[in-house]
Design an enzyme around this catalytic site. Structure first.
Site, PDB file in Angstrom:
ATOM      1  N   ALA A  17     -19.817  -0.677 -27.394  1.00 15.08           N
ATOM      2  CA  ALA A  17     -18.640  -0.585 -26.532  1.00 15.08           C
ATOM      3  C   ALA A  17     -18.990  -0.859 -25.063  1.00 15.08           C
ATOM      4  O   ALA A  17     -20.161  -1.030 -24.709  1.00 15.08           O
ATOM      5  CB  ALA A  17     -18.000   0.787 -26.681  1.00 15.08           C
ATOM      6  N   HIS A  18     -17.975  -0.857 -24.230  1.00 18.27           N
ATOM      7  CA  HIS A  18     -18.172  -1.214 -22.827  1.00 18.27           C
ATOM      8  C   HIS A  18     -19.104  -0.240 -22.104  1.00 18.27           C
ATOM      9  O   HIS A  18     -19.048   0.953 -22.301  1.00 18.27           O
ATOM     10  CB  HIS A  18     -16.863  -1.367 -22.056  1.00 18.27           C
ATOM     11  CG  HIS A  18     -15.885  -0.267 -22.188  1.00 18.27           C
ATOM     12  ND1 HIS A  18     -14.598  -0.366 -21.724  1.00 18.27           N
ATOM     13  CD2 HIS A  18     -15.971   0.963 -22.742  1.00 18.27           C
ATOM     14  CE1 HIS A  18     -13.961   0.740 -21.968  1.00 18.27           C
ATOM     15  NE2 HIS A  18     -14.755   1.560 -22.573  1.00 18.27           N
ATOM     16  N   ASN A  19     -19.964  -0.836 -21.267  1.00 17.82           N
ATOM     17  CA  ASN A  19     -20.869  -0.081 -20.394  1.00 17.82           C
ATOM     18  C   ASN A  19     -21.954   0.693 -21.119  1.00 17.82           C
ATOM     19  O   ASN A  19     -22.640   1.526 -20.524  1.00 17.82           O
ATOM     20  CB  ASN A  19     -20.076   0.860 -19.479  1.00 17.82           C
ATOM     21  CG  ASN A  19     -19.171   0.070 -18.561  1.00 17.82           C
ATOM     22  OD1 ASN A  19     -17.958   0.039 -18.737  1.00 17.82           O
ATOM     23  ND2 ASN A  19     -19.761  -0.618 -17.619  1.00 17.82           N
TER      24      ASN A  19
END
Lengths: 352, 352, 352
Positions: free
Chosen positions: C240-242
């Site tokens: 997922a993001h980051n």
């Protein structure tokens, strides 16, 4: 495309925010309180991060009136800093915008309808009877099957497959690799051999839906698979045939929903959750990560299954004990009876 | 392509069913007992739905002789209504049929063999030495790698990747986004750094196999990965290198099988199941949803792991207690000893 | 491309191995000790397989000095047979090698940079400002988004999507169907309706990374998603993001990592593991299959959750008992108190 640049005044105006600081201050981007440099705007949404305000280097911060009182730097004062950040994020997005028109390499069936304001990317295939509405972007390598419909303002990343007879509402965003309308898993067992059942239903997607990368939504066996308005599906989710998902329900990555299960509105399904088929989950349910939902849920609230993580050595002991649990429960009951007998005989004798 | 229409008599003839009702009654589709309108055919397969017969609006119903006795409406009487429905479903399928021939945009290697009755879609790539048999459909955007073989009557949805040296049997259906022959996860650890091991085996798929959307089947490290005849794989399944799956085994969505595991025939693996590598599962095994299979299974039957779903508040207590289980088991054993001592000393004193 | 053939002497030279046997012996492939025929080279790496040496039919075997003493056949003697096998595997790989140059059907933006030694496959799309370094292979149907960079020696299978502003290091291998830079799952809830947050960060991939088929790595919300050097990701993984993944960490298939979680170096994450967001996992952690990681891990070691597989009948009893566990724990404590009272009153009376 150069990175976008705004003044603090422009951003205040866009948000209807109260400006504290110079209107001509240059803002080149957004960042967290910890990461922001002197040309970036930041925001305080989560109270846990209030401690980072003091050392914040940001050009300005999106703050509530209350938080603005304990911060002396430049600020945009708004009712809800997180929503304000959400809105401004689009101003700083460098996602390319596709030009209207059909790429010369695309293959568009003669009887497909493509609005003149839509953009059809390189190597896209639009099949017979399909309809692409105004303002839609169909990315490179997308396939839109026969008679399928993409509603106004939709955005399909490159490499999305829409099978035939899929109806997609307005302003739907679909990430790369997603597959809508694949043939669901329907087979009749005849003496050990699986006979295929044609999947003759379609898929209907509401408005303002988001569908993540490599997520799959199967077409219905008979009736349609239904995804409500405002539903948000993360990556690698699997929605089986004839599932129904209610409005504004959100699912995180890797969720799997088995056939004909019906999920209510405003639910939140965390990552890796699985649901068996043919159950109903009511509105307002939250399911924690990797839970296996094996029965219908009729009361709003939070639900879980699984065990807590342990060091593997301890876990092996717990796991072995779980297999002995039924035996332990019986022994416990037996002990209670025996102890009651001992105590009562003790009482009896002292009474005597 | 218009929606197909039949008469009840035509459908009776197709099935070899006993017709009860007018042969010229028009049937425009299939639907469940609850949903069917007066022009649709329905079926009763699951006894739980018998209650819906009374209020059923269907033009006619597929029924057994026994069920037909308690239903007065029009019917097609057959030995197995579910199989009859499975067969008729194909008559009502509006899935487009691709025309034979190679789309002008496809890139076909000079030394690839494509049967003249096969259909190669737009932008498909057929690499050197590949072979596409009679009656095969290769969808738009598919890639068939060097020396790979697609057997007679196969159907590949748009956007399927077949790497090199993959051999696929007859009448195999592959949904969009599937990847066959990807390089398996093989690395040798050299002082903390992973060195890649080339995956030089292939993939062999039997006849009548179905492979779901975004499912991945890796090529073998040395020998081939093997999928037997009649195997049905749902969406987003992950089959690692050198796995073997026996004939007519079915797996639901999101299953993951680790490398070199061997699964028998006629197994049913429910959604979200994981299997560790290098184990063997015998024929006739049923594994329930999201079970983690950590050891070989040598007896047919049904297997499970995990915990039942609870409201999250109760679940937190259970989860905390599971971590204390080993301690609880020891205390239980201790209590049993102490109580035995008390009882026996009690007995001893009353004997005295 | 014919299957590669070598002499035993050539392979000894390539490895710097001690040759035992005729240098001109023909070797046509690699196989396991059990499967190898008289023209194939095998290897002994896992001591459990030493028993197969006696009956081995291989032309020669990769062995340590110690193992060579108990084997009389031809051999290549090396320090680490598994690493030697890993190295030789590439010599026998029949994976096609793409010719340098841009396929005439590819669409390359005028301002994209493509090194003359790179290979761009059929129907590939290289967008504005993208950069493809020396020796890179971009497979058919790949999309490389605006301003994205593929470092020297990278290999992208057919059908890979790289969104805009993704920076990929040197010698990175990406399997078919992978999606890098998709828009992460970011929404702000406004009175029950989800408002999209533009994902304005990018993705940065280190050198020597491998990314499996249909794996998805989302772009950052603000800062970049980061994958370290030497990281190996199997198929159908969701990052997922980051998220940040440290150097040389390996993840098996179907792992899901939620947003902003930070994983250390040299970790091994087994198949089907899930991690919640915003946690940190230190270096050198091993997580067993299908574990749900719900909190940060600060000590290297092995971690697990879940329950062991049982026959379904026994499992149902265990699962029911788990829901009673809190009650059982309280009753156990009660029994301990009661028994202590009985024992102490017994003691008291005998003292008296």
């Amino acid at each position: 495309m150069n990175a976008p640049v705004y003044t603090l005044g422009q951003l205040a105006q866009r948000l209807g925010a109260t400006l504290r600081g110079p209107a001509d201050k240059v803002i080149t981007g957004l960042a967290t309180l910890q990461d922001a440099n002197s040309q970036q705007l930041s925001f305080l949404a989560n109270p846990q991060y209030r401690k980072h305000l003091a050392s914040c280097q940001a050009a300005a911060v999106l703050l509530t009136v209350a938080d603005a009182q304990s911060y002396s730097g430049d600020a945009l004062i708004v009712a809800n800093p997180y929503l304000a950040y959400a809105e401004l994020s689009h101003a700083f997005d460098r996602k390319p915008v596709a030009a209207a028109g059909v790429h010369p390499s695309a293959v568009v069936a003669a009887d497909a309808q493509v609005d003149s304001t839509a953009s059809i990317g390189a190597f896209a295939v639009i099949e017979s009877g399909a309809s692409i509405a105004a303002g839609v972007t169909v990315g490179a390598h997308c396939v839109v099957g026969a008679r399928s419909v993409i509603g106004e303002g939709g955005w399909l990343a490159p490499r999305v497959t829409i099978y035939h007879d899929v109806r997609i509402g307005k302003a739907v965003v679909i990430q790369s690799g997603a597959v809508l309308g694949g043939e669901g898993f329907g087979f009749a067992n005849e003496k050990g051999v699986w006979q295929k059942i044609a999947q003759i239903g379609g898929v209907v997607i509401g408005d303002n839906v988001e569908i993540g990368a490599n997520t799959t939504i199967d077409r219905g066996a008979l009736a349609d698979t239904l995804i409500g308005n405002g539903v948000k599906l993360d990556n690698q989710i699997m929605i089986a045939h004839n599932v129904q998902v209610g409005d504004n329900t959100a699912m995180a990555g890797c969720v799997g929903i088995s056939g004909s299960t019906k999920i209510g509105k405003n639910c939140m399904i965390a990552g890796g959750v699985g649901m068996v088929g043919h159950i109903e989950v009511c509105d307002g349910v939250f399911v924690t990560g990797m839970t296996m939902v094996t029965r219908s849920i009729t009361e709003p609230g939070s639900y879980s299954s699984g065990t807590a993580m342990q060091p593997a050595g301890e876990w092996r002991k717990s796991a072995a004990r779980i297999r002995q649990l039924d035996d332990m429960a019986r022994r416990l009951q037996q002990l209670e009876k025996q102890l009651a007998a001992v105590t009562s005989s003790g009482n009896a004798s002292s009474d005597a």
